[in-house]
Scaffold this motif. Sequence first.
Motif, PDB file in Angstrom:
ATOM      1  N   ARG A 146       0.840  -1.201   0.000  1.00 35.70           N
ATOM      2  CA  ARG A 146       0.000   0.000   0.000  1.00 35.70           C
ATOM      3  C   ARG A 146       0.878   1.255   0.000  1.00 35.70           C
ATOM      4  NH1 ARG A 146      -4.000  -3.520  -1.049  1.00 35.70           N
ATOM      5  NH2 ARG A 146      -4.768  -4.632   0.790  1.00 35.70           N
ATOM      6  N   TYR A 147       1.876   1.274   0.882  1.00 36.60           N
ATOM      7  CA  TYR A 147       2.726   2.450   1.075  1.00 36.60           C
ATOM      8  C   TYR A 147       3.569   2.741  -0.160  1.00 36.60           C
ATOM      9  CZ  TYR A 147       5.848   5.642   3.636  1.00 36.60           C
ATOM     10  OH  TYR A 147       6.561   6.737   4.077  1.00 36.60           O
ATOM     11  N   GLU A 148       3.943   1.685  -0.876  1.00 40.18           N
ATOM     12  CA  GLU A 148       4.839   1.843  -2.026  1.00 40.18           C
ATOM     13  C   GLU A 148       4.125   2.428  -3.242  1.00 40.18           C
ATOM     14  OE1 GLU A 148       6.295  -2.093  -2.379  1.00 40.18           O
ATOM     15  OE2 GLU A 148       7.452  -1.985  -0.515  1.00 40.18           O
ATOM     16  N   SER A 149       2.807   2.502  -3.200  1.00 43.30           N
ATOM     17  CA  SER A 149       2.036   3.058  -4.311  1.00 43.30           C
ATOM     18  C   SER A 149       1.386   4.362  -3.869  1.00 43.30           C
ATOM     19  CB  SER A 149       0.945   2.077  -4.755  1.00 43.30           C
ATOM     20  OG  SER A 149       0.009   2.695  -5.608  1.00 43.30           O
ATOM     21  N   ARG A 150       1.746   5.475  -4.509  1.00 45.22           N
ATOM     22  CA  ARG A 150       1.141   6.753  -4.128  1.00 45.22           C
ATOM     23  C   ARG A 150      -0.375   6.723  -4.276  1.00 45.22           C
ATOM     24  NH1 ARG A 150       4.579  12.015  -6.181  1.00 45.22           N
ATOM     25  NH2 ARG A 150       6.435  11.658  -4.899  1.00 45.22           N
ATOM     26  N   GLY A 201       7.336   3.882   6.283  1.00 45.31           N
ATOM     27  CA  GLY A 201       8.636   3.932   5.634  1.00 45.31           C
ATOM     28  C   GLY A 201       9.606   4.938   6.218  1.00 45.31           C
ATOM     29  N   GLN A 202       9.152   5.806   7.122  1.00 44.85           N
ATOM     30  CA  GLN A 202      10.011   6.882   7.606  1.00 44.85           C
ATOM     31  C   GLN A 202      11.188   6.385   8.435  1.00 44.85           C
ATOM     32  OE1 GLN A 202       7.795   9.953   9.614  1.00 44.85           O
ATOM     33  NE2 GLN A 202       6.671  10.561   7.773  1.00 44.85           N
ATOM     34  N   SER A 203      10.930   5.485   9.370  1.00 44.48           N
ATOM     35  CA  SER A 203      12.022   5.011  10.222  1.00 44.48           C
ATOM     36  C   SER A 203      13.022   4.181   9.427  1.00 44.48           C
ATOM     37  CB  SER A 203      11.478   4.204  11.403  1.00 44.48           C
ATOM     38  OG  SER A 203      10.619   3.168  10.957  1.00 44.48           O
ATOM     39  N   LEU A 204      12.541   3.480   8.388  1.00 41.75           N
ATOM     40  CA  LEU A 204      13.441   2.719   7.526  1.00 41.75           C
ATOM     41  C   LEU A 204      14.330   3.665   6.723  1.00 41.75           C
ATOM     42  CD1 LEU A 204      14.318  -0.031   6.374  1.00 41.75           C
ATOM     43  CD2 LEU A 204      12.471   0.180   4.699  1.00 41.75           C
ATOM     44  N   GLY A 245       3.929  -4.574   7.577  1.00 36.43           N
ATOM     45  CA  GLY A 245       3.428  -4.040   6.333  1.00 36.43           C
ATOM     46  C   GLY A 245       2.826  -5.188   5.535  1.00 36.43           C
ATOM     47  N   THR A 246       1.943  -4.865   4.618  1.00 35.57           N
ATOM     48  CA  THR A 246       1.253  -5.907   3.855  1.00 35.57           C
ATOM     49  C   THR A 246       2.084  -6.318   2.638  1.00 35.57           C
ATOM     50  OG1 THR A 246      -0.884  -5.037   4.559  1.00 35.57           O
ATOM     51  CG2 THR A 246      -0.871  -6.520   2.654  1.00 35.57           C
ATOM     52  N   PRO A 247       2.467  -7.596   2.546  1.00 38.50           N
ATOM     53  CA  PRO A 247       3.204  -8.062   1.374  1.00 38.50           C
ATOM     54  C   PRO A 247       2.244  -8.396   0.227  1.00 38.50           C
ATOM     55  CG  PRO A 247       2.931  -9.859   2.921  1.00 38.50           C
ATOM     56  CD  PRO A 247       2.294  -8.643   3.553  1.00 38.50           C
ATOM     57  N   PRO A 263      -7.074   4.194   0.040  1.00 36.89           N
ATOM     58  CA  PRO A 263      -7.660   3.572  -1.150  1.00 36.89           C
ATOM     59  C   PRO A 263      -7.237   2.131  -1.384  1.00 36.89           C
ATOM     60  CG  PRO A 263      -6.041   5.256  -1.744  1.00 36.89           C
ATOM     61  CD  PRO A 263      -6.307   5.411  -0.297  1.00 36.89           C
ATOM     62  N   GLY A 264      -6.001   1.796  -1.058  1.00 35.14           N
ATOM     63  CA  GLY A 264      -5.564   0.418  -1.242  1.00 35.14           C
ATOM     64  C   GLY A 264      -6.193  -0.515  -0.235  1.00 35.14           C
TER      65      GLY A 264
END
Length: 366
Positions: free
Chosen positions: A128-132, A142-145, A180-182, A248-249
Motif C-alpha cells: 500500500r505504502y509503495e504506491s502513491r 517507511g520513515q524510520s526505515l 506491512g502488507t506483502p 484507497p488500497g
Amino acid sequence: MSLSKSTQRQHLITELQTRGLRLHNAGQDHVSRRGGAGPSDHQAVTIDGTTVMVPIYTQSAWRSPFSVESSEQGHKLIENAIPLADITFADTPRFYDLSTTDGIPYSHIATLHSKDVLATTVLQTCIRYESRRKACKFCSIGQSLQAGRTIARKTPQQLAEVAKAAVELDGVQHMVMTTGTPATSDRGAAILCESADAIRAAVDIPIQAQCEPPADPAWYARMKAAGIDTLGMHLEVVTPALRKELMPGKAEISIEEYMVAFREAVAVFGRGQVSTYILAGLGDSKDAILETCSQLIEIGVYPFVVPFVPITGTPLEDLTPPSSEFMASILAPLGKHLQLAAMRSSDIKAGCGRCGACSTLSEYEH
C-alpha cells in the motif's frame, strides 16, 4: 458542579493525546518514537500513575499549551504556565544497549512502547505504502526505515533474541508484532507465524499479531498454533467513502469483508482476544464510530478507539487532531458498552488494547 478526580484525569490525558506536549530538552534521554508504524512521533510519559503515549514531534505538539518544567526535584506538567501534575518519563530500556549476533542494534529490531510492551514491525515495507495511488494518507511506515532507525525485514531469530533480552533485562510483559502488507494472499500472516514460533521457543511472552485479513481463514488457526495469543485487524476508518479517500488500497477489502474476518478470527482466538484500531478525528462521525463499535462488540471484537495524531511528513500532517470533547463523546458511551458486555482491556492477553497507552478508553471501562 466539580469534576471527579477520575474525570479530571481522563480529560487531561485526552487533551495531551490530542494536543501534544512541548518537551524542549526534558525527556530527551527517554523512550520516544519518531516516524514508522504504530504510535509514531510519541513519548511515553506517566501522569498520576497512568502511563500514556503523547505526541511530541507533531506540528500540533509544537503549538500545544502543555509543556514540561524540569528541576532537580523532577518534572512538572505545565499548562500555560500553570503547574498541573508531576510527570515522569519511561527510561531507555537496557536491551537498547545490545546488538544482535549479526551486529544490528536491538532497537532496530524492536522498541519499547509504553512501559512494558515490546513492539516490532516485522516487515517494514508495504504494498500500500509503495504506491502513491493506494497508500494510506496517514501512514509513515517507511520513515524510520528511510532514516536508518530500523531494517526492512526482521528475521525470526533476531526477534527471538531481542524478545528474550527485553523480558530478562527490562521486565517486558507482552509483545506486539505488526507488519506491512506483502503482495501475498496471506497478507503477512505467514511471516507473523514464523516469527511467533521462534519467539515462543526462546521466551514465554504473550504475543499480539497485527495484519490485514488473510484471504484464507485457515491462517487464524495457524497463527494461534504458532503461539500468537491475540489478533489485531485494523479498520482505522469506518465510513466507506472516507476509507476510499484516505486509504484507497486498504479499502479494497470492504468493511463487510472485515466483519466476516472478525467472526472467523473470534471463533479461533476467543471473544475479546481480537481487536481493531479506529482512528477518531479523520472524518467519521461520532454516531458512525459508535454504531460500528456496537457491531464489533456483538461479534466479540474489542474496538480500540484512539485519537488520530497527524504525523509529520504524511499527506495529513496539517490535519487538526480531534478535540478532547469529541473523544469523550465517543469513549464515555463506548466504555459503558464494553463494561456491560464484560469485555475489558484488562482481559486482553497481549497487544495495544491491553496496553491502552494510546487512548483513555480503558479509563471509561470502570
